[in-house]
Design an enzyme around this catalytic site. Structure first.
Site, PDB file in Angstrom:
ATOM      1  N   GLU A 157       0.827  -1.210   0.000  1.00  0.00           N
ATOM      2  CA  GLU A 157       0.000   0.000   0.000  1.00  0.00           C
ATOM      3  C   GLU A 157       0.865   1.266   0.000  1.00  0.00           C
ATOM      4  O   GLU A 157       0.578   2.230   0.692  1.00  0.00           O
ATOM      5  CB  GLU A 157      -0.954   0.010   1.199  1.00  0.00           C
ATOM      6  N   GLU A 235      -6.658  -7.310  -1.103  1.00  0.00           N
ATOM      7  CA  GLU A 235      -7.267  -7.293   0.220  1.00  0.00           C
ATOM      8  C   GLU A 235      -8.749  -6.971   0.051  1.00  0.00           C
ATOM      9  O   GLU A 235      -9.121  -5.812  -0.122  1.00  0.00           O
ATOM     10  CB  GLU A 235      -6.611  -6.252   1.143  1.00  0.00           C
TER      11      GLU A 235
END
EC number: 3.2.1.23
Length: 584
Positions: A157, A235
């Site tokens: 991320e 995710e």
């Protein structure tokens, strides 16, 4: 040789493959239960397991590495393969994961110029040394060598933190240099500039992280790809985490989550985050910081498909049904027997004040100014600062300057007040009544922030100093309290009500089973069972009971040691056969 490739789709041995994966963090689950959790993942219809790798656990002190016992990543991967699962590895350096400092080791902060998650040469050198150790454990488990590892992630991320493409490229180069030859990927949110910031499209496949609006977010990802490539939610958030002080335990709609999963699988591949959350044992919970500090609770249940203690949920059954629309669901018996037991109420047998046993669990460092945990070579726990502040008088200006996270101030071992987060640094008044007076400050690290800009300010303890009537106080005795040596607590000393204390409880177990300990009437602290720190408790909730896995117990006599910091103790603890994570 088995081959996995990323082209217009994922291909396994030249055949299109839909990845149906679930997240399990091996470091949040006792090794005795790894096989059980992995078997339940396979029985739901998944073909892959994903896990992060926490750098701070594998290199707890700089240059000292640990891949043993509950950190035996290699064994976890091998069990996954035995169960019939492929593996997606997300090997750091940063993992977020609501984990202490996002998985970064605390000792990075000993460099006052440290720039984490950037192409800062000392940071890159430390990553290179770590990667050499890490990948020597798992490189032969890649699918290119008949292992189960399909692909690995570069950073994590990154698009929501920075846009240093040099850092990302060098991280990928370090992976290749250490023998990683499976495909690489990145994962980022699909919002704002995140995909653009965090992607290196010529090196790694961009994937997205989100929990809803899958069709729209896949459209954004496809547009970003600019060509035909696999669509994957790396995710797929199907629950959420809890923080101390939340009104309730977070849960999500089973129906909505199942519908979003169907959208994922109709258009692409998925990794379910979390399939099984597990537990933030010890002091390893992370924290978030937006308007205030928000440390995560001990449970990482996450409203996942398996509960923190491994039970199948209605959400699991709904997901199994959706997956069954796409692929055949396997059937085989579970190999691990897991039961839950209530062991009843047990009384405290011994108790001693922290101040009475300081000398047995810590040797003081003497210094003219306070030292942070990092300068004490301490990762987590508490620090106690003590200084003599002279004759009776009124201290009109008492302040802690740059102190994190929660501080108890004592005069002559008597609690004056507790300050937390933004209260720290506020001016307070102290009235000294004795001819000579001792100032004591107990500071707790509540969990280093694991996400966003506040990660750059995670020194714990007292960094700048203590103001006493307008001036910095000098001449300190500093006690490092990582609380990893409670076998050395001297219970022969006195206990005084209102002081931080250690309590011992002996309890009997006739058959080892999972159980849940409740501490009614206790304030704040942590619990150690037979030498295993099972995590923090706090009366503010929402979590009310702590999970104890059966492997932490033994038949016959068992011992619980409880540290309580706020002077709020009871004479009893209770073991239940059911959890209490708070109201939904």
């Amino acid at each position: 040789m088995t081959a996995f490739a990323i082209k217009d789709e994922f291909y396994l041995n030249d055949q299109p493959m839909k990845i149906i994966s679930g997240s399990i963090h091996y470091f949040r689950v006792v090794p005795a239960y790894w096989r059980d959790r992995l078997e339940k993942l396979r029985l739901m219809g998944c073909n892959t397991v994903e896990t992060y790798v926490p750098w701070n656990m594998h290199e707890p002190q700089e240059g000292k590495f640990d891949f043993s016992d509950n950190l035996d990543l290699r064994r976890f991967i091998q069990i996954a393969q035995e169960v019939g699962l492929y593996v997606i590895l997300r090997p750091a350096p940063y993992i977020c994961a609501e984990w202490e400092f996002g998985g970064l080791p605390y000792w990075l902060l000993k460099d006052p110029f440290m720039k984490i998650r950037f192409d800062y040469p000392p940071f890159m050198e430390k990553i290179a040394r770590y990667f050499t150790q890490l990948f020597s454990q798992v490189s032969d488990l890649q699918i290119t060598q008949e292992g189960p590892i399909l692909m690995m992630q570069v950073e994590n991320e990154y698009g929501s933190y920075g846009n240093d493409k040099s850092y990302l490229r060098k991280s990928a180069e370090l992976m290749r240099h250490n023998g990683i030859d499976v495909p690489l990927f990145t994962s980022d949110g699909p919002w704002l500039d995140m995909l653009e910031n965090g992607s290196i499209k010529d090196i790694a496949l961009p994937t997205i992280n989100c929990g809803s609006d899958i069709k729209e977010n896949f459209r954004k990802l496809q547009e970003f790809h600019g060509k035909k490539q696999p669509l994957m939610v790396m995710e797929f958030w199907i629950g959420w985490f809890d923080a101390w002080g939340d009104d309730k335990h977070h849960t999500t709609s089973v129906t909505d989550a199942a519908n979003e999963l169907r959208d994922c699988l109709e258009a692409g591949s998925v990794n379910i985050y979390m399939f099984h959350g597990g537990t933030n044992f010890g002091f390893m919970n992370g924290a978030n910081y937006y308007e205030k500090l928000s440390p995560d609770v001990t449970s990482y249940d996450y409203d996942a498909l398996l509960t923190e203690w491994g039970d199948v949920t209605p959400k699991y059954e709904a997901f199994q049904q959706v997956i069954g629309e796409m692929t055949e669901i396997p059937s085989f018996p579970l190999t691990t027997k897991i039961t839950k037991r209530s062991y009843g109420s047990w009384n405290v047998s011994q108790r001693v004040s922290l101040f009475e046993t300081l000398a047995s669990i810590s040797q003081p460092v003497k210094n003219n100014y306070p030292l942070t945990m990092e300068l004490l070579d301490q990762a987590t726990g508490y620090v106690y600062y003590r200084s003599q502040i002279g004759k009776s008088r009124v201290i009109e200006d008492y302040r802690l300057i740059h102190c994190q996270d929660r501080a108890h101030t004592f005069i002559n071992n008597q609690l004056q007040f507790i300050q937390y987060d933004q209260e720290i640094g506020q001016k307070k008044t102290l009235t000294l009544t004795e001819e000579s007076n001792e100032l004591g400050i107990l500071v707790e690290n509540m969990g280093r922030v694991n996400y966003s800009v506040q990660m750059n300010h995670q020194y714990k303890g007292i960094k700048d100093g203590v103001i006493v009537n307008g001036a910095f106080q000098s001449e300190w005795e500093i006690y490092s309290l990582p609380m990893d040596n409670l076998d050395q607590v001297d219970f022969s000393g006195h206990w005084q009500r209102g002081q931080p204390s250690f309590s011992k409880v002996s309890f009997q177990v006739d058959e080892c089973a999972d159980t849940f300990v409740e501490l009614p009437g206790w304030g704040k602290g942590f619990v150690v069972i037979n030498g295993h720190n099972i995590g923090r408790f706090w009366e503010k909730g929402p979590q009310r009971r702590l999970y104890i896995p059966a492997p932490y117990l033994r038949e016959g006599n068992n011992e619980a040691v409880i540290f309580e910091s706020d002077g709020r103790v009871s004479d009893m603890i209770v073991f239940h056969d059911q959890p209490d994570l708070g109201p939904n």
